[in-house]
Design a protein around this motif. Structure first.
Motif, PDB file in Angstrom:
ATOM      1  N   PRO A   3     -13.456-114.660  58.797  1.00 27.66           N
ATOM      2  CA  PRO A   3     -12.209-115.346  58.418  1.00 27.66           C
ATOM      3  C   PRO A   3     -11.556-114.707  57.211  1.00 27.66           C
ATOM      4  O   PRO A   3     -12.246-114.173  56.341  1.00 27.66           O
ATOM      5  CB  PRO A   3     -12.648-116.780  58.094  1.00 27.66           C
ATOM      6  N   CYS A   4     -10.220-114.811  57.158  1.00 27.35           N
ATOM      7  CA  CYS A   4      -9.468-114.282  56.031  1.00 27.35           C
ATOM      8  C   CYS A   4      -9.567-115.297  54.907  1.00 27.35           C
ATOM      9  O   CYS A   4      -9.205-116.465  55.073  1.00 27.35           O
ATOM     10  CB  CYS A   4      -8.012-114.031  56.424  1.00 27.35           C
ATOM     11  N   ARG A   5     -10.052-114.841  53.746  1.00 29.37           N
ATOM     12  CA  ARG A   5     -10.206-115.802  52.659  1.00 29.37           C
ATOM     13  C   ARG A   5      -8.890-116.048  51.920  1.00 29.37           C
ATOM     14  O   ARG A   5      -8.690-117.052  51.310  1.00 29.37           O
ATOM     15  CB  ARG A   5     -11.274-115.297  51.687  1.00 29.37           C
ATOM     16  N   TRP A   6      -8.029-115.047  52.011  1.00 30.05           N
ATOM     17  CA  TRP A   6      -6.759-115.132  51.281  1.00 30.05           C
ATOM     18  C   TRP A   6      -5.902-116.314  51.810  1.00 30.05           C
ATOM     19  O   TRP A   6      -5.301-117.054  51.060  1.00 30.05           O
ATOM     20  CB  TRP A   6      -6.006-113.802  51.443  1.00 30.05           C
ATOM     21  N   CYS A   7      -5.889-116.510  53.124  1.00 30.89           N
ATOM     22  CA  CYS A   7      -5.082-117.596  53.691  1.00 30.89           C
ATOM     23  C   CYS A   7      -5.970-118.735  54.174  1.00 30.89           C
ATOM     24  O   CYS A   7      -5.514-119.636  54.880  1.00 30.89           O
ATOM     25  CB  CYS A   7      -4.217-117.085  54.836  1.00 30.89           C
ATOM     26  N   ARG A   8      -7.203-118.709  53.815  1.00 31.49           N
ATOM     27  CA  ARG A   8      -8.186-119.708  54.249  1.00 31.49           C
ATOM     28  C   ARG A   8      -8.142-119.874  55.769  1.00 31.49           C
ATOM     29  O   ARG A   8      -8.074-120.969  56.310  1.00 31.49           O
ATOM     30  CB  ARG A   8      -7.972-121.057  53.548  1.00 31.49           C
ATOM     31  N   ASP A  60       3.797-115.451  57.207  1.00 32.70           N
ATOM     32  CA  ASP A  60       2.512-114.915  57.651  1.00 32.70           C
ATOM     33  C   ASP A  60       1.739-114.298  56.483  1.00 32.70           C
ATOM     34  O   ASP A  60       2.334-113.701  55.576  1.00 32.70           O
ATOM     35  CB  ASP A  60       2.732-113.835  58.717  1.00 32.70           C
ATOM     36  N   CYS A  61       0.456-114.500  56.521  1.00 32.20           N
ATOM     37  CA  CYS A  61      -0.412-113.943  55.483  1.00 32.20           C
ATOM     38  C   CYS A  61      -0.333-112.407  55.538  1.00 32.20           C
ATOM     39  O   CYS A  61      -0.473-111.816  56.615  1.00 32.20           O
ATOM     40  CB  CYS A  61      -1.846-114.422  55.716  1.00 32.20           C
ATOM     41  N   TRP A  62      -0.115-111.744  54.390  1.00 37.69           N
ATOM     42  CA  TRP A  62       0.042-110.274  54.426  1.00 37.69           C
ATOM     43  C   TRP A  62      -1.306-109.560  54.444  1.00 37.69           C
ATOM     44  O   TRP A  62      -1.404-108.405  54.723  1.00 37.69           O
ATOM     45  CB  TRP A  62       0.903-109.783  53.271  1.00 37.69           C
ATOM     46  N   VAL A  63      -2.390-110.358  54.150  1.00 41.80           N
ATOM     47  CA  VAL A  63      -3.714-109.722  54.137  1.00 41.80           C
ATOM     48  C   VAL A  63      -4.219-109.543  55.571  1.00 41.80           C
ATOM     49  O   VAL A  63      -4.606-108.467  55.994  1.00 41.80           O
ATOM     50  CB  VAL A  63      -4.709-110.550  53.312  1.00 41.80           C
ATOM     51  N   CYS A  64      -4.155-110.672  56.352  1.00 44.08           N
ATOM     52  CA  CYS A  64      -4.661-110.609  57.719  1.00 44.08           C
ATOM     53  C   CYS A  64      -3.529-110.433  58.717  1.00 44.08           C
ATOM     54  O   CYS A  64      -3.724-110.561  59.916  1.00 44.08           O
ATOM     55  CB  CYS A  64      -5.484-111.839  58.043  1.00 44.08           C
ATOM     56  N   ASP A  65      -2.343-110.284  58.185  1.00 37.07           N
ATOM     57  CA  ASP A  65      -1.169-110.078  59.026  1.00 37.07           C
ATOM     58  C   ASP A  65      -0.895-111.289  59.933  1.00 37.07           C
ATOM     59  O   ASP A  65      -0.471-111.156  61.076  1.00 37.07           O
ATOM     60  CB  ASP A  65      -1.364-108.809  59.874  1.00 37.07           C
TER      61      ASP A  65
HETATM   62 ZN   LIG Z   1      -4.909-114.073  55.753  1.00 39.24          ZN
END
Ligand SMILES: [Zn+2]
Lengths: 78, 675
Positions: A50-55, A29-34
């Motif tokens: 949208p979370c850009r870190w995990c697109r 799981d993306c740690w930025v958007c959990d």
């Molecule tokens: Zn994310």
């Protein structure tokens, strides 16, 4: 001596476990958007971006797998 | 029925109604009525296969199975350590393979795994997740199956051990079975654990594909393999081999295949004497019965001889077995009205071939035997006590006895002719020949006589007139119950005159050196028609030969019983005959010198005489010797002395005959040679 042995064993087991997880569960799981793929606005919970870190997938490749993929790509291109 | 596609532009297809030329060719299809159905006599296929109905074939099959099984067992036994080593390597591998296959199946399959890895390589979490979802769903259920299976196995083993009480041996067997299965699973695809038993088991089965290919290869007009059809029951075991009955397409006849047996064998990659194409009697000419042996016929054993039975009794008027064909089926012959010429080089089994025929005669207690063998080794010595006349050797005595037999036979023909005539008048011989009833009748003087002259060329070389006598016996004796069997190793113009060959219908050509000898015995053109004894090797193929004039021409191997069986057969013959000898010994006739006789019958003042006149006068001079002699026989008998056939003046015309000068010259030549 014994402590070192145990420590080495623990390290090896952890390393193996990590390698295995890179193979059978390469995404985490993306740690930025959990893992939610979106950032929710704190003021208005109905708005989100949208979370850009995990697109906006909510998933990220493990570091190890990412590195391994790069190594392979470099090898193949070479 | 072939359906010709209708072509509207084809003028020939127009039917002119007004004229009604021809009309419909095919009869209208008619539905089968109840009567048709219940009166059907379609050939029913036998319930018990042909191979199991014939006791010989059954025995051959059992023998083969036992031999094959025994060899296989021994072969594998000697290699068992090697097999054990292989199993030790392959079994763990097989177990690992089975385990990993189950595990892969349980976790959702390799396929899915690789697709997920691909997705991970491309950093594509959506695909990965989708794949994982389907995998997880399947995997859950599969794990349950695995768990259930393991539980069931445990329960089964527990029950087997505690309730049923399987002994240790049983567990051992189970363990061995599991190990073997694991080894089988663990061996590489191209490396069988057990070695091949038969190195050149090139031929295990005759298949339709092989037959089709072979026939197409022959180039006799069959273009496509599919054109050949196999009527039921298809290709099946028949005796020690396979029988394929098939139909050639169109108007191609079975003889086309028969003519090219060598080509067929070549295409099947088999020796020629393993491949036996045949026509099917009573069927259409396009049907071929192809029999292919498990082995070449020269390598096969031989079934037991029916005449070797301790209760055997024959009749020369009935078919009796004297050999077997390539398919191991007995070949029979009716000796009555038959003369036989047996030819073959030394070691071809000639004497034994003659012996099989003699045995048939010997086991008929009404049949008189006269045997003269000019090899001098006593091949028929054990039968001497059964014979009314027996001679053995190449000395003057034996040779003159041989000639006396022929002279006696000629005189006997004369006597029998009269007896038959009387019997015919009484209505006992409607066809003017000996019947079984007449032959068996005591005192009829018409009992069968079997004359065997082995190595007959010795006799003909010693007494040129004996050949002419033999010819007359062969011609006249047939209907009178006199059977003449001649065996010779060289059948050239001098040793066995072509005239004899011509009037002996049944000929058995064993191993011979070449085409010339072959055709001397079997007749001109036999070699080219594929009837040839040259394929047989002396010694190896002893007893094998081509028989013509006894039903369908074909290869026959004479029976060749063991010495003790032979002795038993002779004892049986003696028992049947009650130790009594049928017939009288021949009168020893003073040898006649035809050259001297011919000179003697010339009247003073004659410069010569036509052959016919000479024949007539010779018959008057010595009826016991020359009765029945013809002009041609005199000419041929005198030819070896160098008496040529020349014009002789009779009145005003010239007729072929012998001139006095030629006879005198021949006499002088002989005297010079004698000195
Ligand atoms: Zn994310």
């Amino acid at each position: 001596m014994r402590g070192t042995l145990v420590a080495t064993g623990v390290v090896v087991v952890i390393a193996l476990g990590y390698v295995l997880s890179c193979i059978i569960r390469p995404f985490r799981d993306c740690w930025v958007c959990d893992g939610k793929a979106h950032h929710r606005s704190k003021r208005n919970p109905k708005l989100s971006r949208p979370c850009r870190w995990c697109r906006s997938t909510g998933k990220r490749l493990r570091i190890g797998r990412r590195a391994w993929n790069r190594v392979r790509r470099v090898q193949r291109d070479a | 029925m072939t359906v010709i596609p209708f072509d509207e532009y084809d003028d020939e297809r127009h039917i002119i109604e007004a004229d009604q030329v021809g009309g419909q060719v095919d009869p209208a299809d008619r539905k089968a009525t109840f009567g048709d159905v219940v009166s059907r006599t379609d050939a029913r296929r036998p319930i018990v296969p042909a191979v199991l109905r014939n006791p010989e074939a059954r025995r051959a099959l059992a023998r083969w199975a036992a031999g094959y099984g025994g060899h296989t067992a021994l072969y594998h036994l000697t290699r068992s350590p090697k097999y054990a080593a292989k199993v030790a390597v392959y079994a763990p591998r097989g177990a690992w393979r089975a385990g990993s296959a189950a595990a892969w199946w349980a976790v959702g399959g390799r396929e899915n795994f690789h697709l997920r890895q691909e997705a991970a390589n491309k950093n594509d979490p959506h695909t990965w997740q989708a794949l994982n979802k389907t995998r997880a769903k399947e995997s859950n259920a599969r794990w349950w199956v695995i768990v259930a299976a393991v539980l069931a196995l445990v329960v089964l083993l527990t029950v087997a051990q505690l309730v049923v009480g399987v002994p240790a041996v049983g567990w051992f067997a189970v363990a061995v079975g599991v190990v073997l299965v694991a080894a089988r699973n663990g061996r590489p695809a191209d490396k069988p654990i057990v070695d091949r038993v038969v190195t050149k088991a090139a031929f295990t089965k005759l298949t339709g594909e092989m037959v089709r290919k072979a026939v197409v290869d022959l180039g006799i007009g069959v273009k496509e393999p599919g054109q050949i059809s196999f009527p039921p029951p298809g290709i099946h075991k028949d005796g020690p081999g396979w029988l394929a009955v098939f139909d050639l397409p169109g108007a191609i006849q079975a003889t086309k295949v028969l003519e090219n047996r060598g080509g067929l064998a070549g295409s099947l990659r088999l020796p020629v004497d393993q491949v036996w194409p045949d026509v099917v009697p009573g069927e259409h000419p396009g049907r071929v019965a192809l029999w292919v042996g498990y082995q070449p016929s020269s390598k096969m054993g031989q079934p037991t001889w029916a005449l070797a039975s301790p209760t055997a009794r024959t009749s020369i008027f009935e078919p009796q077995p004297f050999g077997t064909d390539a398919r191991q089926r007995p070949v029979t012959t009716i000796l009555f009205e038959r003369n036989v010429l047996i030819g073959g080089q030394p070691g071809s089994g000639k004497s034994y071939a003659a012996r099989t025929l003699t045995t048939i005669a010997a086991l008929d207690p009404t049949c008189e035997l006269k045997i003269a063998e000019f090899k001098g080794t006593g091949d028929f010595l054990d039968m001497a006590d059964l014979c009314s006349t027996y001679a053995c050797g190449v000395d003057d005595e034996a040779l003159s006895t041989g000639r006396d037999i022929l002279v006696w036979a000629l005189a006997e023909c004369e006597r029998r002719g009269k007896r038959i005539k009387k019997a015919r008048e009484r209505g006992e011989a409607p066809l003017g020949k000996v019947t079984p009833e007449l032959a068996a009748k005591r005192g009829s003087g018409l009992h069968p006589v079997f004359i065997l002259l082995d190595e007959v060329h010795e006799l003909f070389l010693a007494y040129p007139d004996a050949a002419a006598a033999a010819e007359r016996v062969a011609k006249r004796g047939r209907a009178l119950g006199i059977i003449l069997v001649l065996a010779t190793q060289i059948a050239d113009r001098d040793s066995v005159p072509p005239n004899i060959t011509r009037c002996v219908v049944t000929r058995w050509c064993l191993s011979v050196g070449g085409q010339v000898e072959n055709d001397m015995i079997l007749g001109t053109g036999a070699y080219k028609r594929g009837l040839t004894g040259t394929v047989y090797e002396p010694g190896v193929d002893a007893g094998w030969g081509v028989v013509i004039g006894n039903g369908k021409p074909g290869s026959v191997r004479s029976f060749f019983p063991k010495p003790e069986v032979t002795a038993a057969i002779v004892a049986r013959a003696a028992q049947l005959r009650g130790k009594a000898i049928i017939g009288e010994d021949v009168e020893r006739v003073e040898a006649r010198d035809m050259l001297a006789d011919a000179r003697a019958v010339l009247r003073p003042g004659e410069s010569g005489a036509p052959w016919a006149v000479l024949a007539e006068r010779l018959a008057d001079l010595a009826p016991e010797f020359y009765t029945g002699i013809t002009a041609d026989m005199v000419r041929e008998a005198l030819a070896p002395y160098g008496v040529e056939s020349q014009d002789v003046k009779v009145g005003r015309s010239n007729i072929k005959g012998a001139r006095r000068t030629a006879l005198e010259a021949a006499q002088q030549r002989r005297e010079i040679e004698a000195e």
